[in-house]
Write an enzyme that holds these catalytic residues in place. Structure first.
Site, PDB file in Angstrom:
ATOM      1  N   ALA A   1     -18.135  -2.704  -2.580  1.00 16.30           N
ATOM      2  CA  ALA A   1     -17.522  -3.119  -3.943  1.00 16.30           C
ATOM      3  C   ALA A   1     -16.976  -1.710  -4.635  1.00 16.30           C
ATOM      4  O   ALA A   1     -17.224  -1.370  -5.833  1.00 16.30           O
ATOM      5  CB  ALA A   1     -18.640  -3.520  -4.903  1.00 16.30           C
ATOM      6  N   GLY A   2     -15.837  -1.525  -3.684  1.00 20.42           N
ATOM      7  CA  GLY A   2     -15.284  -0.224  -4.148  1.00 20.42           C
ATOM      8  C   GLY A   2     -16.092   1.109  -4.441  1.00 20.42           C
ATOM      9  O   GLY A   2     -15.585   2.063  -5.074  1.00 20.42           O
TER      10      GLY A   2
ATOM     11  N   LEU B   1     -19.182   0.994  -5.662  1.00 17.75           N
ATOM     12  CA  LEU B   1     -20.386   0.748  -6.457  1.00 17.75           C
ATOM     13  C   LEU B   1     -21.825   0.747  -5.795  1.00 17.75           C
ATOM     14  O   LEU B   1     -22.457   0.968  -6.303  1.00 17.75           O
ATOM     15  CB  LEU B   1     -20.164  -0.507  -7.359  1.00 17.75           C
ATOM     16  CG  LEU B   1     -19.069  -0.630  -8.436  1.00 17.75           C
ATOM     17  CD1 LEU B   1     -18.814  -2.002  -8.868  1.00 17.75           C
ATOM     18  CD2 LEU B   1     -19.485   0.410  -9.479  1.00 17.75           C
TER      19      LEU B   1
ATOM     20  N   TYR C   1       0.885  -1.282   0.038  1.00 21.20           N
ATOM     21  CA  TYR C   1       0.138   0.046   0.023  1.00 21.20           C
ATOM     22  C   TYR C   1       0.837   1.286   0.185  1.00 21.20           C
ATOM     23  O   TYR C   1       1.500   1.562   0.991  1.00 21.20           O
ATOM     24  CB  TYR C   1      -0.959   0.152   1.143  1.00 21.20           C
ATOM     25  CG  TYR C   1      -1.880  -1.124   1.145  1.00 21.20           C
ATOM     26  CD1 TYR C   1      -2.500  -1.932   0.215  1.00 21.20           C
ATOM     27  CD2 TYR C   1      -2.706  -1.228   2.268  1.00 21.20           C
ATOM     28  CE1 TYR C   1      -3.152  -2.870   0.131  1.00 21.20           C
ATOM     29  CE2 TYR C   1      -3.601  -2.623   2.368  1.00 21.20           C
ATOM     30  CZ  TYR C   1      -3.605  -3.041   1.335  1.00 21.20           C
ATOM     31  OH  TYR C   1      -4.597  -4.270   1.434  1.00 21.20           O
TER      32      TYR C   1
END
Length: 331
Positions: A208-209, A211, A53
């Site tokens: 979902a990121g 969504l 990261y």
């Protein structure tokens, strides 16, 4: 804050895990440290980061945030596997990279031990005993307390449990899979396997990121600066079809007076076998919204409506694609 048993280990972790992927990238160092300190004050005792990261920046910031007495208040998890340099051995799940990766993570995290050390992705070209022997040495040395996996297939986890038993090595105690309403594939094999063998489950991407947050709408421009602002962005493929279902989902949430993002997180939190969903706030407002999801109660009718929109064990849109074969590639 509620706490849950971390698989069969006996360790108690908060029912939300603070994901640190955005720290040092989409969230400044000062804001990241403030969020971590706020989370500790709120009773969140489970933090998850990874060496990859921001190429170590996230771990460095986490280390600064947990300096002093705060370190003992957190069950700290990080990961190894992904590329961390230009050399041929600067990635992978072999002993060379695992041992070096652990030493580097310990230095960045400014700690003498890692509570949970996870293999970030499976690598079928590396024998599992090579990976487990290196991890076992780290546990026996006191540098690592527990070991886990991320985005492994059910059969790969079972293979590792067999190898650990046969070779008398420390076993994996948790799996970190992608799991959300749009992608429920792990309900077929992975979640039942985890429940059977007492393996903790810490799902990533419960929204979902984004969504499932309602900020992406079918036929509308994608928000500037958002994860899926570009259709070429990672994980953005095939999501136009998913947005048609998301439209129905948002309309249903509106009819119930629910916030879409909170429903998505609460739903994952309530699924059988789930230990601690990973939240990844970029700012205080997102953190507050995630925290509020814990107080949302979904009725039996709510679950039935969600199952109708997002059929159990299937996927409306693959959030994550993995090739688990000898030429494994992850997208």
């Amino acid at each position: 804050m509620n706490y849950r048993a971390f698989g069969r280990t006996g360790v108690q972790v908060s029912d939300l895990c603070l994901g640190c992927m955005n720290f040092g990238d989409d969230c400044s160092e000062a804001d990241s440290i403030a969020l971590m300190h706020r989370a500790i004050d709120d009773g969140i005792n489970f933090f998850d980061t990874a060496d990859v990261y921001s190429r170590g920046i996230s771990e460095t910031i986490v280390g600064k945030a947990l300096a002093g007495e705060k370190r003992d208040k957190v069950f700290l998890a990080t990961k190894v596997y992904n590329r961390m340099g230009d050399g041929p051995n600067d990635l992978g799940s072999h002993r060379y990279h695992i041992i070096k990766g652990c030493e580097d993570s310990l230095r960045r995290l400014n700690t003498d031990h890692i509570d949970l050390y996870q293999i970030h992705r499976p690598q079928s070209s590396i024998p599992i005993d090579e990976t487990l022997r290196a991890l076992d040495d780290l546990v026996r040395s006191g540098k690592v307390r527990y070991i886990g996996t991320s985005t492994f297939a059910a059969y790969q986890v079972v293979e590792s449990l067999w190898a650990s038993k046969e070779l008398h090595l420390n076993r994996f105690v948790c799996e970190q899979p992608p799991y959300n309403l749009l992608d429920r594939r792990i309900e077929r094999e992975l979640l039942p396997m985890c429940r059977t063998y007492g393996i903790a489950t810490i799902p990533w991407a419960p929204l979902a990121g984004g969504l499932l947050s309602g900020k992406y709408r079918a036929g509308a421009p994608r928000p500037d600066g958002a994860r899926y602002a570009s259709k070429a962005a990672p994980f953005a493929r095939d999501n136009e079809a998913a947005l048609q279902t998301v439209e129905k989902y948002v309309a249903w949430c509106d009819s119930r007076g629910y916030e879409p993002s909170q429903v998505a997180l609460a739903w994952v939190l309530l699924q059988p076998g789930v230990t601690s969903p990973i939240i990844g706030p970029k700012n205080a407002a997102q953190y507050e919204a995630y925290l509020a999801a814990r107080d949302l109660t979904l009725t039996a009718d709510d679950h039935a409506a969600l199952d109708a929109l997002f059929p159990p064990g299937t996927h409306v849109s693959e959030y994550y694609r993995a090739d688990f074969g000898p030429t494994a590639r992850w997208m």
